[in-house]
Enzyme design. Structure first.
Site, PDB file in Angstrom:
ATOM      1  N   SER A  97       0.809  -1.222   0.000  1.00  0.00           N
ATOM      2  CA  SER A  97       0.000   0.000   0.000  1.00  0.00           C
ATOM      3  C   SER A  97       0.846   1.278   0.000  1.00  0.00           C
ATOM      4  O   SER A  97       1.564   1.535  -0.955  1.00  0.00           O
ATOM      5  CB  SER A  97      -0.960  -0.052   1.181  1.00  0.00           C
ATOM      6  OG  SER A  97      -1.894   0.975   1.102  1.00  0.00           O
ATOM      7  N   ASP A 235      -2.311   6.252  -3.513  1.00  0.00           N
ATOM      8  CA  ASP A 235      -1.240   5.576  -2.777  1.00  0.00           C
ATOM      9  C   ASP A 235      -0.698   4.434  -3.652  1.00  0.00           C
ATOM     10  O   ASP A 235      -0.998   4.374  -4.854  1.00  0.00           O
ATOM     11  CB  ASP A 235      -1.758   5.081  -1.418  1.00  0.00           C
ATOM     12  CG  ASP A 235      -2.751   3.947  -1.542  1.00  0.00           C
ATOM     13  OD1 ASP A 235      -3.426   3.863  -2.587  1.00  0.00           O
ATOM     14  OD2 ASP A 235      -2.858   3.136  -0.608  1.00  0.00           O
ATOM     15  N   ASP A 237      -1.322   1.248  -4.010  1.00  0.00           N
ATOM     16  CA  ASP A 237      -2.196   0.256  -4.634  1.00  0.00           C
ATOM     17  C   ASP A 237      -3.531   0.859  -5.056  1.00  0.00           C
ATOM     18  O   ASP A 237      -4.476   0.130  -5.371  1.00  0.00           O
ATOM     19  CB  ASP A 237      -2.405  -0.944  -3.707  1.00  0.00           C
ATOM     20  CG  ASP A 237      -3.085  -0.558  -2.396  1.00  0.00           C
ATOM     21  OD1 ASP A 237      -2.956   0.605  -1.973  1.00  0.00           O
ATOM     22  OD2 ASP A 237      -3.754  -1.420  -1.793  1.00  0.00           O
ATOM     23  N   ASP A 239      -6.000   2.221  -3.619  1.00  0.00           N
ATOM     24  CA  ASP A 239      -7.268   2.098  -2.903  1.00  0.00           C
ATOM     25  C   ASP A 239      -7.596   3.399  -2.167  1.00  0.00           C
ATOM     26  O   ASP A 239      -8.661   3.531  -1.595  1.00  0.00           O
ATOM     27  CB  ASP A 239      -7.307   0.868  -1.966  1.00  0.00           C
ATOM     28  CG  ASP A 239      -6.344   0.959  -0.799  1.00  0.00           C
ATOM     29  OD1 ASP A 239      -5.429   1.803  -0.837  1.00  0.00           O
ATOM     30  OD2 ASP A 239      -6.499   0.160   0.145  1.00  0.00           O
TER      31      ASP A 239
HETATM   32 MG    MG Z   1      -3.568   1.358  -0.065  1.00  0.00          MG
END
Ligand code: MG
Length: 448
Positions: A97, A235, A237, A239
């Site tokens: 992440s 960020d 990834d 999400d």
């Molecule tokens: Mg993330």
């Protein structure tokens, strides 16, 4: 062996805390947990160690009898979508992440695309400890590949019509996997997109990955220099999303959540918003405007997903700008967050700062105080008794609500500290409330 799973799966420094051996064991444990059958989708972000872990997890799964569907470079929300799209029995996302490049992580998703509940993680931990079950040679799993990004993009575009206003958007994906999706979707929606840090580079040379103001200085400057309408950052990834207004100011995560929610929920009957006890009251204002309701949970994405699974809901979100759109994916989706925010912006005809100002303004103050782990429980008890009779909420920490604001004190799960967080309609009052919380914490600590 201690507890493997933290708040966001198993995470650690590559080849020190998180090794290919452990990744193999986790893959085998997942296969054992699934009864040595079924198909598991695997996706990864673009860290230098991603391919290594993908292969190790895949080997474990196949040794345990599961087939694997390798999706390659995949933002987490795309993997969540893909698990259901390809009717897989589970998913594995290999990502750390927002953590630095030397970290990686492994997180499991169920067949519904939501992260494993704590009970399922505990079960996996137990299997890792006892070693999973390998199958005999003729039952080893097979491996195939697929592209998840194309169907994700195609499906998302059926949910949202092309914008009628041409927005100029600067997108900063931090050299991470969001760059494979967000700029393309925004162009399809009619935006003029200026990409920065969009070349994938697993060393993440341009900026730190957490989309918070101190890491987004270059994006702020670019938005102003390009005279763009808005800036978007993800960020590692994708999400999570941060929004930058036309003046280069970064919106607080709960404002982004609030504006995305306004667009996503408009026209729904009694929409239910799920958020944590630490999110701004601006969410209550949004719910009121939409004729909906707010349910508060403990802090953390799994808490929000848990409430959704038990009692349903329309949208979930956190104060850090992570938003879940439940009839899309039961996991935070920074790409959908950006799309919903921009749709609201396009339809409003306003600038980002003006759109933000259509919601009531709140001021927030954050403070912290040291407290040894072993005293935390005792402090909580004293505080709960101290404030009983007032408007308190003890879902997570102790939150005290006043006519014109609130504060919450919570022990950190990882550090030997208590955090105190206050919000009010004026900066003076927010500071005052934070100080009340801190004063109580201090007197409580000195009494122990
Ligand atoms: Mg993330």
């Amino acid at each position: 062996m201690g507890k493997l799973f933290g708040t966001f799966g198993v995470r650690g420094i590559v080849n020190r805390e998180l090794t290919p051996e452990l990744a193999y064991k986790l893959g085998l444990a997942l296969a054992t947990h699934l009864g040595g059958t079924g198909t598991v989708a695997i996706g990864r972000d673009n860290r230098t160690s991603g391919e290594m872990f993908e292969q190790a997890v895949a080997a474990g799964l196949m040794a345990g009898g599961c087939d694997v569907l390798r999706l390659g470079l995949t933002p987490t929300p795309v993997l969540s979508f893909a698990v259901r799209y390809f009717s897989c029995d589970a998913g594995v996302i290999i990502t750390a992440s927002h953590n630095p490049a030397e970290y990686n992580g492994i997180k499991f998703l169920g067949s519904d695309g939501a992260g494993f509940e704590r009970e399922r993680e505990t079960e996996i931990e137990k299997i890792v400890e006892e070693n999973g079950k390998t199958v005999s040679w003729e039952k080893c799993g097979k491996s195939s590949t697929a592209d998840a990004i194309e169907p994700y993009v195609r499906n998302l575009l059926t949910k949202i019509p092309k914008f009628e206003r041409k927005l100029k958007v600067v997108v900063d994906c931090g050299n991470a996997v969001g760059a494979l999706v967000t700029p393309y979707i925004l162009r399809e929606l009619g935006c003029e997109v200026i990409s920065m840090n969009s070349q994938l580079d697993g060393t993440f040379p341009a900026r730190k990955l957490e989309p918070v103001p101190e890491n987004l200085g270059e994006l702020s400057k670019a938005v102003v220099a390009c005279e763009a309408d808005v800036g978007i950052a993800h960020d590692g990834d994708a999400d999570r999303t941060a929004i930058v207004d036309e003046n280069g100011e970064i919106l607080m995560g709960d404002r982004t959540f609030a504006i995305a929610a306004l667009h996503y929920l408009r026209g729904r009957r009694n929409p239910k918003i799920i958020t944590t006890v630490a999110t701004s009251s601006v969410i209550d204002d949004v719910a009121e405007r939409l004729g909906g309701s707010v349910v508060r949970t403990k802090v953390g994405e799994p808490e929000i997903v848990g409430e959704y699974k038990r009692n349903g809901g329309d949208i979930g979100g956190e104060e850090n700008g992570g938003v879940l759109f439940f009839d899309w994916t039961p996991c935070r989706d920074g790409i959908m967050t950006a799309v919903q925010f921009l749709a609201e912006l396009a339809e409003s005809g306003l600038k980002v700062s003006e759109l933000n100002n259509t919601l009531p303004k709140y001021y927030q103050v954050k403070m912290r105080i040291e407290c040894p782990h072993e005293l935390k429980q005792r402090v909580m008890e004293v505080l709960r008794n101290k404030f009983s009779g007032e408007r308190i909420c003890t879902i997570d920490g102790v939150r005290v609500d006043f006519e014109d604001g609130w504060f919450i004190v919570r022990p950190s799960g990882t550090e030997p500290i208590f955090r105190c967080f206050a919000e009010a309609k004026t900066p003076e009052r927010a500071k005052e409330l934070a100080e009340i919380g801190m004063r109580e914490l201090k007197s409580c600590l000195s009494g122990l």
